[in-house]
Each structure stands twice: as structure tokens, then as C-alpha cells.
Design a protein around this motif. Structure first.
Motif, PDB file in Angstrom:
ATOM      1  N   ARG A  80       0.809  -1.221   0.000  1.00  0.00           N
ATOM      2  CA  ARG A  80       0.000   0.000   0.000  1.00  0.00           C
ATOM      3  C   ARG A  80       0.844   1.275   0.000  1.00  0.00           C
ATOM      4  O   ARG A  80       0.300   2.385  -0.072  1.00  0.00           O
ATOM      5  CB  ARG A  80      -0.931   0.012   1.203  1.00  0.00           C
ATOM      6  CG  ARG A  80      -1.996  -1.061   1.156  1.00  0.00           C
ATOM      7  CD  ARG A  80      -2.961  -0.912   2.322  1.00  0.00           C
ATOM      8  NE  ARG A  80      -4.006  -1.937   2.297  1.00  0.00           N
ATOM      9  CZ  ARG A  80      -4.953  -2.060   3.224  1.00  0.00           C
ATOM     10  NH1 ARG A  80      -4.998  -1.217   4.236  1.00  0.00           N
ATOM     11  NH2 ARG A  80      -5.845  -3.009   3.138  1.00  0.00           N
ATOM     12  N   TYR A  81       2.137   1.120   0.132  1.00  0.00           N
ATOM     13  CA  TYR A  81       3.015   2.278   0.273  1.00  0.00           C
ATOM     14  C   TYR A  81       3.868   2.509  -0.959  1.00  0.00           C
ATOM     15  O   TYR A  81       4.519   1.575  -1.458  1.00  0.00           O
ATOM     16  CB  TYR A  81       3.964   2.089   1.458  1.00  0.00           C
ATOM     17  CG  TYR A  81       3.347   2.231   2.820  1.00  0.00           C
ATOM     18  CD1 TYR A  81       2.555   1.219   3.357  1.00  0.00           C
ATOM     19  CD2 TYR A  81       3.564   3.374   3.581  1.00  0.00           C
ATOM     20  CE1 TYR A  81       1.999   1.346   4.618  1.00  0.00           C
ATOM     21  CE2 TYR A  81       3.013   3.504   4.844  1.00  0.00           C
ATOM     22  CZ  TYR A  81       2.231   2.483   5.351  1.00  0.00           C
ATOM     23  OH  TYR A  81       1.690   2.611   6.601  1.00  0.00           O
ATOM     24  N   ASP A 107       8.946  -6.000  -5.392  1.00  0.00           N
ATOM     25  CA  ASP A 107       8.214  -7.254  -5.510  1.00  0.00           C
ATOM     26  C   ASP A 107       7.284  -7.308  -4.308  1.00  0.00           C
ATOM     27  O   ASP A 107       7.706  -7.642  -3.196  1.00  0.00           O
ATOM     28  CB  ASP A 107       9.186  -8.432  -5.521  1.00  0.00           C
ATOM     29  CG  ASP A 107       8.486  -9.757  -5.732  1.00  0.00           C
ATOM     30  OD1 ASP A 107       7.281  -9.867  -5.444  1.00  0.00           O
ATOM     31  OD2 ASP A 107       9.134 -10.708  -6.170  1.00  0.00           O
ATOM     32  N   ASN A 108       6.030  -6.959  -4.523  1.00  0.00           N
ATOM     33  CA  ASN A 108       5.097  -6.907  -3.396  1.00  0.00           C
ATOM     34  C   ASN A 108       4.817  -8.293  -2.822  1.00  0.00           C
ATOM     35  O   ASN A 108       4.474  -8.421  -1.647  1.00  0.00           O
ATOM     36  CB  ASN A 108       3.800  -6.232  -3.824  1.00  0.00           C
ATOM     37  CG  ASN A 108       3.960  -4.732  -3.959  1.00  0.00           C
ATOM     38  OD1 ASN A 108       4.904  -4.137  -3.420  1.00  0.00           O
ATOM     39  ND2 ASN A 108       3.061  -4.103  -4.693  1.00  0.00           N
ATOM     40  N   GLY A 109       4.950  -9.304  -3.625  1.00  0.00           N
ATOM     41  CA  GLY A 109       4.772 -10.667  -3.114  1.00  0.00           C
ATOM     42  C   GLY A 109       5.842 -11.068  -2.114  1.00  0.00           C
ATOM     43  O   GLY A 109       5.615 -11.914  -1.254  1.00  0.00           O
ATOM     44  N   LYS A 110       6.992 -10.417  -2.238  1.00  0.00           N
ATOM     45  CA  LYS A 110       8.102 -10.706  -1.323  1.00  0.00           C
ATOM     46  C   LYS A 110       8.347  -9.554  -0.350  1.00  0.00           C
ATOM     47  O   LYS A 110       9.331  -9.581   0.402  1.00  0.00           O
ATOM     48  CB  LYS A 110       9.388 -10.964  -2.122  1.00  0.00           C
ATOM     49  CG  LYS A 110       9.331 -12.207  -2.991  1.00  0.00           C
ATOM     50  CD  LYS A 110      10.647 -12.412  -3.721  1.00  0.00           C
ATOM     51  CE  LYS A 110      10.599 -13.671  -4.567  1.00  0.00           C
ATOM     52  NZ  LYS A 110      11.877 -13.897  -5.296  1.00  0.00           N
ATOM     53  N   ASN A 111       7.466  -8.554  -0.384  1.00  0.00           N
ATOM     54  CA  ASN A 111       7.638  -7.380   0.490  1.00  0.00           C
ATOM     55  C   ASN A 111       9.051  -6.810   0.381  1.00  0.00           C
ATOM     56  O   ASN A 111       9.677  -6.436   1.390  1.00  0.00           O
ATOM     57  CB  ASN A 111       7.353  -7.747   1.958  1.00  0.00           C
ATOM     58  CG  ASN A 111       5.879  -7.829   2.252  1.00  0.00           C
ATOM     59  OD1 ASN A 111       5.035  -7.629   1.373  1.00  0.00           O
ATOM     60  ND2 ASN A 111       5.532  -8.141   3.472  1.00  0.00           N
ATOM     61  N   PRO A 137       9.070   4.726   3.393  1.00  0.00           N
ATOM     62  CA  PRO A 137       7.859   5.127   2.667  1.00  0.00           C
ATOM     63  C   PRO A 137       8.017   6.543   2.134  1.00  0.00           C
ATOM     64  O   PRO A 137       8.442   7.445   2.859  1.00  0.00           O
ATOM     65  CB  PRO A 137       6.769   5.031   3.734  1.00  0.00           C
ATOM     66  CG  PRO A 137       7.276   4.020   4.701  1.00  0.00           C
ATOM     67  CD  PRO A 137       8.754   4.239   4.741  1.00  0.00           C
ATOM     68  N   THR A 138       7.645   6.727   0.888  1.00  0.00           N
ATOM     69  CA  THR A 138       7.942   7.987   0.212  1.00  0.00           C
ATOM     70  C   THR A 138       7.297   9.187   0.885  1.00  0.00           C
ATOM     71  O   THR A 138       7.945  10.210   1.100  1.00  0.00           O
ATOM     72  CB  THR A 138       7.475   7.907  -1.249  1.00  0.00           C
ATOM     73  OG1 THR A 138       8.210   6.860  -1.902  1.00  0.00           O
ATOM     74  CG2 THR A 138       7.696   9.211  -1.976  1.00  0.00           C
ATOM     75  N   ILE A 139       6.031   9.081   1.206  1.00  0.00           N
ATOM     76  CA  ILE A 139       5.317  10.264   1.701  1.00  0.00           C
ATOM     77  C   ILE A 139       5.497  10.468   3.198  1.00  0.00           C
ATOM     78  O   ILE A 139       5.845  11.553   3.648  1.00  0.00           O
ATOM     79  CB  ILE A 139       3.825  10.158   1.347  1.00  0.00           C
ATOM     80  CG1 ILE A 139       3.660  10.190  -0.175  1.00  0.00           C
ATOM     81  CG2 ILE A 139       3.033  11.285   2.005  1.00  0.00           C
ATOM     82  CD1 ILE A 139       2.226  10.009  -0.645  1.00  0.00           C
ATOM     83  N   THR A 140       5.287   9.433   3.966  1.00  0.00           N
ATOM     84  CA  THR A 140       5.290   9.599   5.421  1.00  0.00           C
ATOM     85  C   THR A 140       6.675   9.500   6.035  1.00  0.00           C
ATOM     86  O   THR A 140       6.930  10.083   7.101  1.00  0.00           O
ATOM     87  CB  THR A 140       4.402   8.544   6.086  1.00  0.00           C
ATOM     88  OG1 THR A 140       4.965   7.236   5.823  1.00  0.00           O
ATOM     89  CG2 THR A 140       2.983   8.606   5.534  1.00  0.00           C
ATOM     90  N   ARG A 141       7.561   8.707   5.364  1.00  0.00           N
ATOM     91  CA  ARG A 141       8.904   8.460   5.929  1.00  0.00           C
ATOM     92  C   ARG A 141       8.805   8.076   7.407  1.00  0.00           C
ATOM     93  O   ARG A 141       9.690   8.419   8.200  1.00  0.00           O
ATOM     94  CB  ARG A 141       9.809   9.669   5.733  1.00  0.00           C
ATOM     95  CG  ARG A 141      10.067   9.986   4.267  1.00  0.00           C
ATOM     96  CD  ARG A 141      11.286  10.851   4.048  1.00  0.00           C
ATOM     97  NE  ARG A 141      11.540  11.105   2.641  1.00  0.00           N
ATOM     98  CZ  ARG A 141      12.598  11.774   2.180  1.00  0.00           C
ATOM     99  NH1 ARG A 141      13.499  12.239   3.023  1.00  0.00           N
ATOM    100  NH2 ARG A 141      12.747  11.969   0.887  1.00  0.00           N
ATOM    101  N   VAL A 153       9.229   4.624  -6.088  1.00  0.00           N
ATOM    102  CA  VAL A 153       8.356   3.772  -6.892  1.00  0.00           C
ATOM    103  C   VAL A 153       6.976   3.791  -6.254  1.00  0.00           C
ATOM    104  O   VAL A 153       6.864   3.838  -5.018  1.00  0.00           O
ATOM    105  CB  VAL A 153       8.927   2.334  -6.990  1.00  0.00           C
ATOM    106  CG1 VAL A 153       9.035   1.676  -5.635  1.00  0.00           C
ATOM    107  CG2 VAL A 153       8.102   1.480  -7.950  1.00  0.00           C
ATOM    108  N   ASP A 154       5.934   3.771  -7.067  1.00  0.00           N
ATOM    109  CA  ASP A 154       4.586   3.798  -6.500  1.00  0.00           C
ATOM    110  C   ASP A 154       4.245   2.442  -5.897  1.00  0.00           C
ATOM    111  O   ASP A 154       5.001   1.475  -6.019  1.00  0.00           O
ATOM    112  CB  ASP A 154       3.577   4.238  -7.559  1.00  0.00           C
ATOM    113  CG  ASP A 154       3.291   3.148  -8.598  1.00  0.00           C
ATOM    114  OD1 ASP A 154       2.242   3.215  -9.250  1.00  0.00           O
ATOM    115  OD2 ASP A 154       4.127   2.238  -8.768  1.00  0.00           O
ATOM    116  N   HIS A 155       3.094   2.365  -5.248  1.00  0.00           N
ATOM    117  CA  HIS A 155       2.786   1.166  -4.481  1.00  0.00           C
ATOM    118  C   HIS A 155       2.684  -0.076  -5.351  1.00  0.00           C
ATOM    119  O   HIS A 155       2.985  -1.183  -4.909  1.00  0.00           O
ATOM    120  CB  HIS A 155       1.483   1.364  -3.694  1.00  0.00           C
ATOM    121  CG  HIS A 155       0.274   1.513  -4.559  1.00  0.00           C
ATOM    122  ND1 HIS A 155      -0.530   0.458  -4.895  1.00  0.00           N
ATOM    123  CD2 HIS A 155      -0.259   2.602  -5.167  1.00  0.00           C
ATOM    124  CE1 HIS A 155      -1.514   0.887  -5.672  1.00  0.00           C
ATOM    125  NE2 HIS A 155      -1.365   2.181  -5.862  1.00  0.00           N
ATOM    126  N   GLY A 156       2.295   0.105  -6.608  1.00  0.00           N
ATOM    127  CA  GLY A 156       2.147  -1.033  -7.498  1.00  0.00           C
ATOM    128  C   GLY A 156       3.375  -1.354  -8.322  1.00  0.00           C
ATOM    129  O   GLY A 156       3.408  -2.351  -9.054  1.00  0.00           O
TER     130      GLY A 156
END
Length: 115
Positions: free
Chosen positions: A31-32, A73-77, A98-102, A51-54
Motif C-alpha cells: 500500500r506504500y 516485488d510486493n509478493g516478497k515485500n 515510505p515515500t510520503i510519510t517516511r 516507486v509507486d505502491h504497485g
């Protein structure tokens, strides 16, 4: 407890390559949007790439554009940074966050560029 664990740093000669990894746990990684940020000795934090969340959209600092590639690789976090044509000025500790919240940071991985 949220953890971000960076790895893959090391000593490389100018012109060389490295691939950094960042494994995330205990938060919803997919989601991040995620970024790599670096800090050279005696300097402040420098954003490197995002990189965006997807994993479909990427952005790069001008200093690394064309040489670094961020992916995930979201499957591997897991977040990656492929670094090529390394320069002396790329030497730093590299962090993922995380890009926005850090709001989360790992311990970083050291990249040393030296001949």
C-alpha cells in the motif's frame, strides 16, 4: 513491530554495480509508495528514487537518472535498487522508507565506491 532491513551494500570500484534490497515486515508494504534515500558522510539526507505502491511508476533524482533502477516485488515485500556505473559521489548509507510519510526506516546499508 515494523521492520525495514536493507542489504546488498559493499565496496565497489567506480563504474561497478550493486543491487540493494530492502525487506519489509509487519506493515502493508504493497500500500506504500517507497523510496531510497541516501546519506553521504557529513551530508544530509538525499532522496534517490521512488516507486509507486504497485511498481508501475518510478522517479529518480537527476544525479542517478539513467544509472539506477528502483523496483519492487510486493509478493516478497521487497524493494530493490539496481545501481550501475557507480561514481565516487554515490558512496553513502542507503535507506529505504515510505515515500510520503517516511515513518519507517531501516538501519541502512553502506555503499563504498573507491578505486
Amino acid at each position: 513491530e515494523v521492520q525495514l532491513v536493507e542489504s546488498g551494500g559493499g565496496l565497489v570500484q567506480p563504474g561497478g554495480s550493486l543491487r540493494l534490497s530492502c525487506v519489509a515486515s509487519a506493515f502493508t508494504f504493497s500500500r506504500y509508495g517507497m523510496s531510497w534515500v541516501r546519506q553521504a558522510p557529513g551530508k544530509g539526507l538525499e532522496w534517490v528514487a521512488a516507486v509507486d505502491h504497485g511498481g508501475n511508476s518510478t522517479l529518480y533524482a537527476d544525479s542517478v537518472k539513467g544509472r539506477f533502477t528502483i523496483s519492487r516485488d510486493n509478493g516478497k515485500n521487497t524493494l530493490y535498487l539496481q545501481m550501475t556505473s557507480l561514481k565516487l559521489e554515490d558512496a553513502a548509507v542507503y535507506y529505504c522508507t515510505p515515500t510520503i510519510t517516511r515513518e519507517y526506516w531501516g538501519q541502512g546499508t553502506q555503499v563504498t565506491v573507491s578505486s
